[in-house]
Structures are given as C-alpha cells and as structure tokens.
Design a protein around this motif. Structure first.
Motif, PDB file in Angstrom:
ATOM      1  N   ALA A 235     -88.752 107.751 -32.598  1.00  0.00           N
ATOM      2  CA  ALA A 235     -88.712 106.290 -32.685  1.00  0.00           C
ATOM      3  C   ALA A 235     -87.524 105.726 -31.909  1.00  0.00           C
ATOM      4  N   GLU A 236     -86.420 106.462 -31.895  1.00  0.00           N
ATOM      5  CA  GLU A 236     -85.229 105.980 -31.186  1.00  0.00           C
ATOM      6  C   GLU A 236     -85.486 105.913 -29.687  1.00  0.00           C
ATOM      7  N   LEU A 237     -86.111 106.969 -29.180  1.00  0.00           N
ATOM      8  CA  LEU A 237     -86.378 107.016 -27.738  1.00  0.00           C
ATOM      9  C   LEU A 237     -87.420 105.983 -27.330  1.00  0.00           C
ATOM     10  N   ALA A 238     -88.320 105.677 -28.267  1.00  0.00           N
ATOM     11  CA  ALA A 238     -89.415 104.770 -27.937  1.00  0.00           C
ATOM     12  C   ALA A 238     -88.971 103.319 -27.974  1.00  0.00           C
ATOM     13  N   LYS A 239     -87.834 103.086 -28.607  1.00  0.00           N
ATOM     14  CA  LYS A 239     -87.404 101.706 -28.814  1.00  0.00           C
ATOM     15  C   LYS A 239     -87.022 101.020 -27.506  1.00  0.00           C
ATOM     16  N   GLU A 240     -87.417  99.760 -27.361  1.00  0.00           N
ATOM     17  CA  GLU A 240     -87.026  98.969 -26.196  1.00  0.00           C
ATOM     18  C   GLU A 240     -85.545  98.637 -26.315  1.00  0.00           C
ATOM     19  N   GLU A 241     -84.827  98.743 -25.199  1.00  0.00           N
ATOM     20  CA  GLU A 241     -83.410  98.375 -25.218  1.00  0.00           C
ATOM     21  C   GLU A 241     -83.222  96.937 -24.781  1.00  0.00           C
ATOM     22  N   ILE A 242     -84.016  96.585 -23.820  1.00  0.00           N
ATOM     23  CA  ILE A 242     -83.923  95.231 -23.260  1.00  0.00           C
ATOM     24  C   ILE A 242     -85.233  94.511 -23.595  1.00  0.00           C
ATOM     25  N   ILE A 243     -85.111  93.283 -24.043  1.00  0.00           N
ATOM     26  CA  ILE A 243     -86.332  92.518 -24.281  1.00  0.00           C
ATOM     27  C   ILE A 243     -86.252  91.199 -23.521  1.00  0.00           C
ATOM     28  N   THR A 244     -87.391  90.590 -23.366  1.00  0.00           N
ATOM     29  CA  THR A 244     -87.416  89.262 -22.778  1.00  0.00           C
ATOM     30  C   THR A 244     -87.391  88.265 -23.929  1.00  0.00           C
ATOM     31  N   LEU A 245     -86.318  87.496 -23.988  1.00  0.00           N
ATOM     32  CA  LEU A 245     -86.229  86.475 -25.028  1.00  0.00           C
ATOM     33  C   LEU A 245     -86.856  85.194 -24.485  1.00  0.00           C
ATOM     34  N   VAL A 246     -87.886  84.744 -25.135  1.00  0.00           N
ATOM     35  CA  VAL A 246     -88.580  83.536 -24.688  1.00  0.00           C
ATOM     36  C   VAL A 246     -87.935  82.331 -25.358  1.00  0.00           C
ATOM     37  N   VAL A 247     -87.673  81.327 -24.570  1.00  0.00           N
ATOM     38  CA  VAL A 247     -87.078  80.118 -25.138  1.00  0.00           C
ATOM     39  C   VAL A 247     -88.060  78.958 -25.010  1.00  0.00           C
ATOM     40  N   GLN A 248     -88.391  78.382 -26.138  1.00  0.00           N
ATOM     41  CA  GLN A 248     -89.341  77.271 -26.144  1.00  0.00           C
ATOM     42  C   GLN A 248     -88.634  75.982 -26.551  1.00  0.00           C
ATOM     43  N   VAL A 249     -89.152  74.871 -26.050  1.00  0.00           N
ATOM     44  CA  VAL A 249     -88.751  73.565 -26.578  1.00  0.00           C
ATOM     45  C   VAL A 249     -90.022  72.929 -27.104  1.00  0.00           C
ATOM     46  N   ASN A 250     -90.016  72.633 -28.357  1.00  0.00           N
ATOM     47  CA  ASN A 250     -91.197  72.077 -29.024  1.00  0.00           C
ATOM     48  C   ASN A 250     -92.456  72.921 -28.769  1.00  0.00           C
ATOM     49  N   GLY A 251     -92.268  74.231 -28.809  1.00  0.00           N
ATOM     50  CA  GLY A 251     -93.425  75.117 -28.719  1.00  0.00           C
ATOM     51  C   GLY A 251     -93.870  75.428 -27.301  1.00  0.00           C
ATOM     52  N   LYS A 252     -93.181  74.839 -26.290  1.00  0.00           N
ATOM     53  CA  LYS A 252     -93.578  75.140 -24.909  1.00  0.00           C
ATOM     54  C   LYS A 252     -92.518  76.006 -24.261  1.00  0.00           C
ATOM     55  N   VAL A 253     -92.964  77.034 -23.520  1.00  0.00           N
ATOM     56  CA  VAL A 253     -92.026  77.965 -22.906  1.00  0.00           C
ATOM     57  C   VAL A 253     -91.260  77.254 -21.797  1.00  0.00           C
ATOM     58  N   ARG A 254     -89.926  77.277 -21.884  1.00  0.00           N
ATOM     59  CA  ARG A 254     -89.114  76.596 -20.870  1.00  0.00           C
ATOM     60  C   ARG A 254     -88.194  77.560 -20.142  1.00  0.00           C
ATOM     61  N   ASP A 255     -87.886  78.729 -20.739  1.00  0.00           N
ATOM     62  CA  ASP A 255     -86.969  79.656 -20.084  1.00  0.00           C
ATOM     63  C   ASP A 255     -87.130  81.051 -20.696  1.00  0.00           C
ATOM     64  N   ARG A 256     -86.639  82.034 -19.959  1.00  0.00           N
ATOM     65  CA  ARG A 256     -86.674  83.425 -20.442  1.00  0.00           C
ATOM     66  C   ARG A 256     -85.365  84.089 -20.106  1.00  0.00           C
ATOM     67  N   PHE A 257     -84.919  85.014 -20.953  1.00  0.00           N
ATOM     68  CA  PHE A 257     -83.700  85.780 -20.682  1.00  0.00           C
ATOM     69  C   PHE A 257     -83.950  87.244 -20.958  1.00  0.00           C
TER      70      PHE A 257
ATOM     71  N   GLU B 224     -79.038  86.251 -34.177  1.00  0.00           N
ATOM     72  CA  GLU B 224     -79.547  84.887 -34.201  1.00  0.00           C
ATOM     73  C   GLU B 224     -78.586  83.909 -33.530  1.00  0.00           C
ATOM     74  N   ALA B 225     -77.313  84.029 -33.875  1.00  0.00           N
ATOM     75  CA  ALA B 225     -76.329  83.074 -33.350  1.00  0.00           C
ATOM     76  C   ALA B 225     -76.254  83.169 -31.828  1.00  0.00           C
ATOM     77  N   ALA B 226     -76.202  84.401 -31.323  1.00  0.00           N
ATOM     78  CA  ALA B 226     -76.078  84.599 -29.877  1.00  0.00           C
ATOM     79  C   ALA B 226     -77.316  84.088 -29.157  1.00  0.00           C
ATOM     80  N   ALA B 227     -78.460  84.352 -29.735  1.00  0.00           N
ATOM     81  CA  ALA B 227     -79.710  83.938 -29.109  1.00  0.00           C
ATOM     82  C   ALA B 227     -79.800  82.420 -29.048  1.00  0.00           C
ATOM     83  N   LYS B 228     -79.424  81.764 -30.135  1.00  0.00           N
ATOM     84  CA  LYS B 228     -79.482  80.303 -30.169  1.00  0.00           C
ATOM     85  C   LYS B 228     -78.513  79.681 -29.166  1.00  0.00           C
ATOM     86  N   GLU B 229     -77.355  80.299 -29.097  1.00  0.00           N
ATOM     87  CA  GLU B 229     -76.338  79.790 -28.175  1.00  0.00           C
ATOM     88  C   GLU B 229     -76.833  79.879 -26.736  1.00  0.00           C
ATOM     89  N   LEU B 230     -77.399  81.058 -26.427  1.00  0.00           N
ATOM     90  CA  LEU B 230     -77.936  81.300 -25.093  1.00  0.00           C
ATOM     91  C   LEU B 230     -79.024  80.285 -24.766  1.00  0.00           C
TER      92      LEU B 230
END
Length: 936
Positions: A868-890, A898-904
């Motif tokens: 399971a450790e080897l299978a785990k994703e290290e990097i993910i695409t964080l989708v950022v929506q405004v009012n449910g619409k995709v506006r950016d990705r990181f 949570e705090a870091a993601a919101k800040e970003l």
RNA sequence: UCCUCGGUAGCUCAAUUGGCAGAGCGUCCGGCUGUUAACCGGUUGGUUGCAGGUUCGAGUCCUGCCCGAGGAGCCA
C-alpha cells in the motif's frame, strides 16, 4: 530470443505439457483450504460455440486466481447428455441416441480442451451413462420412500411437438410455449410422476445462507408466490361449505357475489334447474379453451350465474354464485368471494354483469366528489357553496365539486337544503351519500349491500335515463367525473362494515382474521403459486423411472439392488410420438418384485433436470460404486471426498435457469440434508449470472440466423488467449453483449505489445542511472496495478481487469525506453505483469514466465501482493473551484493539510479574479481532492 | 397492469460510492515500414434519457416521467 509471439505454436505445446505434468488433477488435500468452482453443465448439442466459451473462460480465470491464492481448487466438467435432441436425431437419421451423444461429447471435449482451462478431466461425469443414472434412479426411490414422489393423473401441460408433458417451470411466456422448442403447450390428462417441491416452499424462500444475485432471488420468490391471507368459509343455502382464500379479509363486507371455477366440484350440485343448460355450456366452453392453444389473451370477462346463492358469514347476506374462467381451480380453493369495490377483476366482472359494487375501504386520498346537474338545485346553491368555502367548477350550468372528506361532511346537509324535490345528487370517494329532498330520516343514504336496490329504485323513479342501469355503481360509472373514485385496491380504514367500520387500515386484516377465528368461520392461511415438480417425460432418452405397476400390488418400487433399470439398446425410434419404451415388450413387461405376477414397468423417463440437480455431487467421485450393487443406505458419492469438497463455493451460469435448474437443485439439496447425506442447506454458496454473448448483429446466436461464432476459427487465427481475453474485455460479464470482430484486434495488439515488453530488449541504450522518482513511479504503477487487478478479479470485473493490464503495459512500453529498463524495479514490474496475466491468458503467461524463470509453472506461483505504501500517490492534482466551477489546479503533496490547501487556493490569481467584489462565505476542503470557494 | 435491472462520446464500456466526466475501438491527420488482417504518435469527439429536488458541489442521493431488456401474468 527476440522471436515473434506465435500462439499457434505456444498454446498446444503448453496444453500438452500441463497434461503430462498432471497440473490440473484434483486431489483432496486436508492441509489446504478447498475451493469448489463450478460452471453450469453443458448440454451435448454437438458443437461448442462461443456461447460456451463466454461463461467458461472467465470462470477458469477466477478459478486459476483462487489457486494462485493458495486454495486447492476443484474445477470439474461433464456433460448433460440425456434429452430430446438425441432422440430426434435417432428418429430423423436412424442413429442411436447413445452413439449420437457420445460422438458429440468426443467433439466437444476437443473444443473445450482448446480453451486451455484447468478442468479436472479426471472427474468428468456424463449423465446418460448407466453408472450415473443408476444414482439418479436411486434418488427417485429415496424420494418415493420419503413421500416426496407421487403418481397422479390430472390436466397437465403437454408439448405436442416434444410429445411429452412438461413441468410448470418449463412453460414460458404469454402464449405458454415449451421452453425448449417454443411450441405452445396444450392441456392434457396424462398420468405422471411429481415431486413435492411445494413442501419446501417456505424454506426455498429463505436466501439468508447464500450470496446469490438479486434478480434470481426475486424471480424465485415471485415464482414461489407466497401470499398470506385467510381462508373463510361461505355456505350454500343448502349448508354446503364453500371455503375461499383471500388476502383481503378486511374487505369481506364488500363481497357482493361469489365466483367458482368452472371445474369446481360443487358447481353441479349448486346449479339450479333453470340455469343448468347455460352452466354446462359454459363449462364445456371453458374446458375447450384449455385445450385450444391460448394465443388470444382474452381480457373480456365471461361467466354465468348458476342459480344458487351463498351466505356471507360476516353479515349473513345472500349473494349470488357465478362461475367464470378467471377463477382457477388450481389456485387457492378454486372459489373466491368477489369484492368488486376493491378488486379490479371483480370490478370489471360486476360492471359487465350488473352486480352490485360496495366500497368498504376508505380511499387512499381524502378526496370526495359531487356532480350537480344543471337544474337540480334551488337558486343560490353556488353562492352558498362559495360562502362555505367548498371549491367547485361550473361548466354548462353543472357544478363539479371536488373536496376533502371534512368539507364533504359540510357539503351533504347543504346540498340537502337546496336539492329540488324531483332531483337528487350524490357524494362519492372519501364519503358516500345519496341526497334526496325528502324530510325522512333516510334522505341521506349511505351505500350498502341492501341500500343498493333502494337507492337505485328511487333514482329510477326520478330519472327515466337511469332505467337501464342494474346497480348504483353502474349508474355512477356513467359519469366520467366519478370514475377514478369508484374502485381502488389500497389498504385503508374500513367503512360500511358494521362494527368493524373505522378500523384503521394497518390493523384491519389482522383484526378481522382474529375475529373470524373466534367465530369459527375462518382462519389465517397461506397460499403458494408454486406447483409440484412434474418429472415424467414420455420419451426414451432419459433415466427410466424405477417403478412397476402391478395389477395385484399397485405401484411397486424396483429393488435397490436391481438398479440401474437399463434403457434397452434395441428400442425402435419411430416418428409416432409414442415412447419407444412403451412399444418395447422386453422392457415393458416384467414380473412384480413383490408377488411375482405379471406386471408392467413404468415407461416414463425422468426430466433431465433430475440429472443436473445432483451433478455437482457426482463430480466429487463420478460413477461411484460402478458395477456394484447398491442399497438404500448408500451415498451416491465417496463420502470422504464429499466432506472435503462440498458444497460448491462458487457457481456461475445464465439466469435463464432461475426458476428451473437453480430452484430444483436447491430443493434436491434440502432433501439430501433431510436424508442425512449432507449437513448443509444450500448447494452453492455464491452464484454469479453472466450475461449472454450475442452475434455481430446484436441478436441471440442461432443456426437459423446464421450469426453463430465458432471459436475454433478464431482460436486458429488469433489463439485461445486472445479469444479468452477478448471475451473478458467485451464488457461487464453479467451483461454480455455482441461479438465484435474489430474488438478482438485490439486485444491481439495488446498481446503483441506485452510480448514485446517482456521478451524483447529496449531499443535505446541506457546512458545513465535512473532517477529515484522514476523508480518510485514505476513501482507505484506496478503496485497500483496489482491492487486493481486483484480487486477486479475478486469482483468478477474482468473487463476492467484487462483494461488495467493494458494500461500497465502501455506504461511499460514507454518506461522501457528510459533508464529504468533493466533495473530491479523493472524486473519486478515485468514479473508481476506476467503473474497478473496468468489466470486470464494462461498460455502466453506460461511461455513468458518460463523464458524468464525456467522451472515450475507460472500457474503454481503465488499471486502477487501489493504494498500500500508503494502504491500510494505522492503528488496529487488539487482542484480549486469557485462556486463549484473549476478555476485552477495545483500539483501538491498528497498529504497537504486543510489550512495549506485553502491558503494556496485563495492565493491563486485565477481564484482572486473570480471572487473579486464578492464575499467569501465558505471554503470547503475535500482531502486529497479539491478546494471549493463559495462566494457571492 | 405489476415486479426487477438498465440508459454516460458514433460503437463497447470506465469513473475509487457526492469532488477534474475518462479509456479502447472507430474517425481524421501525420510518421515509420519492401507493407501478409503490421507498427508508432497525434486529433476529433458529451444537454451523463427528460424534468424537478437535496447539496458549497450530483453521472453518483431523492421524487416523477420517457425509453430499453428480463420476469410474472386473470394467482383471489
């Protein structure tokens, strides 16, 4: 070794090697957990088409997988070899059914072997061999001893094309056709043998011990058709009891007539002299209808009055007795109480024949209606209604009032105050009332059995147009506005039911039933739709029923030690429709085993579903005690082997057997348990219904349509592995689908690519060491694939399993041209690819494995485990929506909090653009997935 | 009429159980190849059957309807 992938060379070679190594011989091994994997027994039609491959090859993959998981897997095969096609071939082409069948089996064995499946051929069982049907006959004798088999003569379903009677389960469709040959069946009075499957009806409804697909459980449940209700005894005027079965004892007060089946034994006695002629004519017509092919679905109700009356036990009312063919002698008691107010069929019948209809259950919606014809009310009525808050519509001077029950209570006195002397009006639905002008107490009449005539008479006196109506309800039915309220079959508060009126719907049935039991006029009762299993077939090619009819002793069993009762080899097969056994004197005439006098053998043979009801027991030790005399205390298989292998862990097959084989075999197992032969209740713990493979045209494959796919052709062109993988890839196994010759191309290309990845060298030279990340990516792909393939094969999702293997191979194609080629991680990836392919594509996997690891078969290796450790994703695409619409990705670390993601997210210029001038109301964080900024 | 299961790209199907609608085939374009039913890369593709509802967010949950497949058919 950079040779080409050549399935035609590889596949036969490995099949031979596996057989020589005894790789698939099944042996009990107490040190390993067992896994009995069974696919439905094929019928010996003579040719294996892709319709056989479709259920068999994914089963083989699943069985092989279990084996790699450490189970001792039993995956047997055999042939369902009795049945009509063999006998028809005998009549048509003068070839003995035995010869025909065995040569078909010879051909089918060859074709089935070409799949390269892990069949336990050393356990093969063929149902038409005497050492098999000896035990089928043994079961019959045991059933007979247990009182579960009986001889009967009754009207039964008969197929004129197959010249034999059929079980109810084998009559299908609206036109009631033979399940095998599609000919509409007829009713015929034929002596026959039946099994008391109905004795097990309740137990067969219990699926708690098995993991079977819901559609099968639903179909069996419907087929058994249990309904709870009450048996209520009505009496004729002469005092004859006429019991009826009803699921709605709460409607007893609404019974306004009775209907008997035309075949009901009391009809002759109860019929009056004046009616006798008409009654007998109707009975004759009904009987003839049974014999004529029932092509027309005659919905129109028919019936005749027999001139007698019955007494309703709840209220002493005299109600007329009719006969009608919509009442069946074979269900319930063959007689019904008719409640036209709350039963659709009774409603239609009553309307047609002018019988009274009395509502006794309040309608589900609190809606009452009143129609006020123009000129029936004094001036000011409409204004008075408006003032009282009662809604109405006015059209052409008439008022259409639709209101709640409470309003109807206010409406009734109001209407009475305004009604003209020469008129009336009525309220229907949530309230029932007839409103006349009279000052008498009965100026407002409810609707009850006795009131029907009174009301109708008064209406007729006032309005000549009513003259031709027989009942109040018929009159009301003439008014379109009322129709939706005159009949309903919902549960609800009882009305017009004397002391039971106002009993709430949720307790009404129970309260009335209890009361009936106290009164001694009725009792709680259960009825089933299931019929006993008719197992007689008036044909040659089946297991003879081991019974003898003796003029002195009656029905006598053949002694156990005389089994098997052999089919005579020298029978004549003539197109007369008569069983060859009846015409075979040597077979037919015997000595009675009891008195030694002249007697006749039973010439019926058994339904082939008898043979297939216990074949999974036979497989554990086929032809047990061959050549030996057997007795009643024997077991039809090796008890030690049975204790190890039984019951079946996983069964696969089509759903078309839901109410036939799958019901019969459950019944058989319950009887075996009651005999003490097994200690479990169900034959197969898990069942999976695969779908059906269709022709290229999307239609069911059939010779007449010419769309049959012959696997032999495709195996010789692409190899068995490609056909296997394609069949798995085609779509979800439970759904089936059309064969697509282009689709198999994609699979073939995949196999070539795998071959190239596993067998061939990298095209590019390695110029340096791979980066750590590249290795991690490769291992992540590897372990994610192991996980996906394992989960899919467990769930029988073969299509997505193949897709995952394709995806992994595509990844390896690219990785091969990088520095990871030749590393330890690369070898791990390739070995795992081969292991993951082994269950579904056994030949190519074996060949590739042997080239990398000469020695024990790939099919003896352990199934890979994922980390399971080897299978785990290290990097993910964080989708950022405004009012449910995709506006950016990181691209972020998988574990971002949570705090870091919101800040970003809030820092993103694209997000800023979309929230400019708005207030951020909320920021939602879904771990590992996205951030949604809510702003307005 | 009732019961069950379905409806996602032209076709066959995915979508980790409420979180970016994706693959294969086909189409089209290009490349490679003395080209056997060959190979490689790219491209095109969507009102998730329809209409509401719940939710920050619905292919996914709820309600109604439409269409398809299967089953039961006068079962009292």
């Amino acid at each position: 070794m950079a040779d080409k992938y050549d399935p035609q060379e590889i596949e036969p070679r490995w099949q031979k090697q596996w057989e020589a190594d005894g790789l698939y011989i099944a042996r009990e091994d107490p040190d390993k957990p067992k896994w009995y994997f069974l696919t439905m027994l094929p019928y010996t039609s003579g040719d294996v088409h892709v319709g056989h491959w479709y259920p068999m090859t994914p089963s083989d993959a699943a069985a092989r997988y279990k084996r790699m998981r450490g189970y001792n897997v039993f995956f047997p095969i055999g042939f369902d070899a009795f049945g009509l096609p063999a006998e028809n071939a005998a009549i048509k082409r003068d070839i003995h059914p035995y010869i025909w069948t065995m040569s078909n089996i010879e051909n089918m064995r060859r074709q089935i072997r070409s799949m390269g499946a892990m069949w336990a051929w050393d356990h093969e069982a063929i149902t038409c061999l005497p050492e098999y049907y000896k035990w089928t006959q043994w079961f019959f004798l045991k059933f007979y001893e247990m009182g579960l088999a009986y001889w009967d003569t009754a009207l039964v379903d008969f197929c004129p094309h197959c010249d034999t009677v059929l079980a109810r389960e084998q009559v299908w469709g609206e036109d009631r056709h033979c399940e095998r040959c599609k000919t509409p069946v007829i009713k015929k009075n034929v002596p026959h043998w039946k099994f008391r499957i109905t004795k097990y009806a309740d137990e067969l409804l219990d699926f708690s011990q098995i993991d079977w697909p819901q559609p099968v459980r639903v179909m069996q449940t419907n087929w058994i058709g249990r309904s709870e209700g009450a048996e209520v005894v009505f009496t004729s005027e002469d005092g004859d009891d006429i019991p009826v079965f009803t699921t709605r004892p709460d409607t007893l007060w609404g019974a306004t007539f009775m209907v008997l089946s035309p075949e009901h034994p009391l009809v002759a006695k109860l019929t009056s002299e004046e009616c006798r002629e008409a009654v007998e004519a109707y009975q004759a017509q009904a009987a003839r209808l049974d014999e004529i092919a029932r092509t027309a679905v005659d919905k129109e109700k028919t019936g005749v009055f027999i001139g007698g009356c019955a007494i309703n036990p709840v209220n002493g009312e005299r109600i007329p007795i009719w006969i009608a063919d919509y009442v069946l002698m074979t269900y319930g008691t063959g007689a019904i109480m008719a409640v036209p107010g709350h039963d659709k069929r009774d409603f239609e019948f009553a309307l047609k024949f002018g019988l009274p209809i009395i509502p006794v259950i309040a309608p589900p919606q609190d809606v009452a209606k009143s129609f006020v014809k123009a000129g029936t009310m004094r001036e000011g009525f409409a204004a008075a209604l408006a003032e009282a808050g009662i809604p109405f519509e006015e059209r052409d001077g008439a008022l259409y009032v639709t209101m709640s029950g409470d309003l109807a209570d206010r409406y009734i006195p109001l209407a009475q105050a305004y009604i003209r002397p020469d008129s009336w009006t009525e309220v229907v639905g949530a309230r029932w009332a007839f409103i006349f002008e009279d000052a008498f107490e009965d100026a407002v009449l409810p609707l009850g059995v006795r009131d029907d005539e009174v009301i109708l008479a008064r209406c007729q006196a006032l309005e000549s147009a009513v003259g031709d109506k027989h009942t109040v309800m018929e009159m009301l039915y003439g008014q379109e506005f009322y129709r939706d309220l005159l009949y309903h079959d919902a549960y609800g508060t009882m009305i017009h039911s004397k002391e039971f009126s106002s009993t709430p719907g949720d307790v009404a049935v129970q309260k009335v039933t209890e009361w009936l039991e106290q009164q001694g006029t009725g009792k709680f009762a259960v009825n089933y739709r299931l019929r006993d299993w008719l197992i007689s077939r008036q044909r040659y090619w089946g297991a003879p029923i081991p019974m003898i009819h003796c003029p002195e002793c009656g029905i006598v069993s053949v002694p156990y030690e005389d089994l098997p009762v052999l089919l005579p080899e020298d029978a004549e097969f003539l197109p007369t429709g008569e069983s060859p056994l009846k015409l075979h004197e040597g077979f037919r005439y015997v000595r009675c085993p009891q008195c030694g006098g002249d007697a006749e053998r039973e010439t019926d043979t058994m339904d082939t579903f008898m043979c297939s009801s216990w074949y999974h027991y036979a497989y554990v030790s086929p032809y047990w005690k061959a050549g030996e005399k057997i007795g009643p205390d024997d077991t039809p298989w090796d008890p030690d082997a049975g204790r190890y292998w039984l019951p079946v862990d996983q069964y696969t097959g089509g759903i078309e057997h839901a109410t036939m084989h799958l019901l019969y075999t459950r019944f058989f197992t319950k009887v075996l348990r009651d005999m003490g032969l097994v200690d479990f209740d169900e034959p197969m713990e898990r069942l999976f219904n695969q779908g059906m493979i269709l022709g290229e045209d999307g239609e069911k494959m059939s010779k007449s349509r010419g769309n049959v796919i012959a696997p032999d052709d495709w195996v010789s062109r692409y190899g068995a592995d490609a056909v296997r993988a394609y069949l798995m890839f085609i779509g979800p196994w439970e759904e089936g689908g059309p064969w697509n010759p282009q689709g198999i191309e994609g699979v073939r290309r995949f196999l070539h690519r795998v071959w190239s990845v596993v067998v061939e060298e990298s095209a590019s030279q390695r110029i340096g060491e791979p980066a750590e990340k590249e290795i991690a990516d490769l291992r992540r792909q590897t372990h994610q694939t192991i996980k996906k393939v394992t989960e899919d094969i467990e769930a029988f999702k073969f299509n997505t399993m193949i897709a995952a293997l394709m995806g992994f191979d595509n990844y390896l194609m690219k990785a091969r041209e990088t520095e990871v080629f030749g590393t330890e991680a690369w070898d791990e990836a390739v070995d795992n690819l081969v292991l993951l392919m082994a269950p579904s594509m056994p030949h190519i996997a074996e060949e590739m494995w042997q080239r990398r690891h000469p020695g024990p078969s790939v099919h003896l290796q352990s199934w890979p485990k994922w980390d399971a450790e080897l299978a785990k994703e290290e990097i993910i695409t964080l989708v950022v929506q405004v009012n449910g619409k995709v506006r950016d990705r990181f691209q972020v670390a998988a574990g971002i909090d949570e705090a870091a993601a919101k800040e970003l997210a809030l820092a993103s210029p694209r997000v800023q653009k979309h929230i400019a001038g708005k207030t951020v109301r909320k920021v939602i964080f879904a771990a590992g997935k996205l951030v949604n900024v809510v702003a307005n």
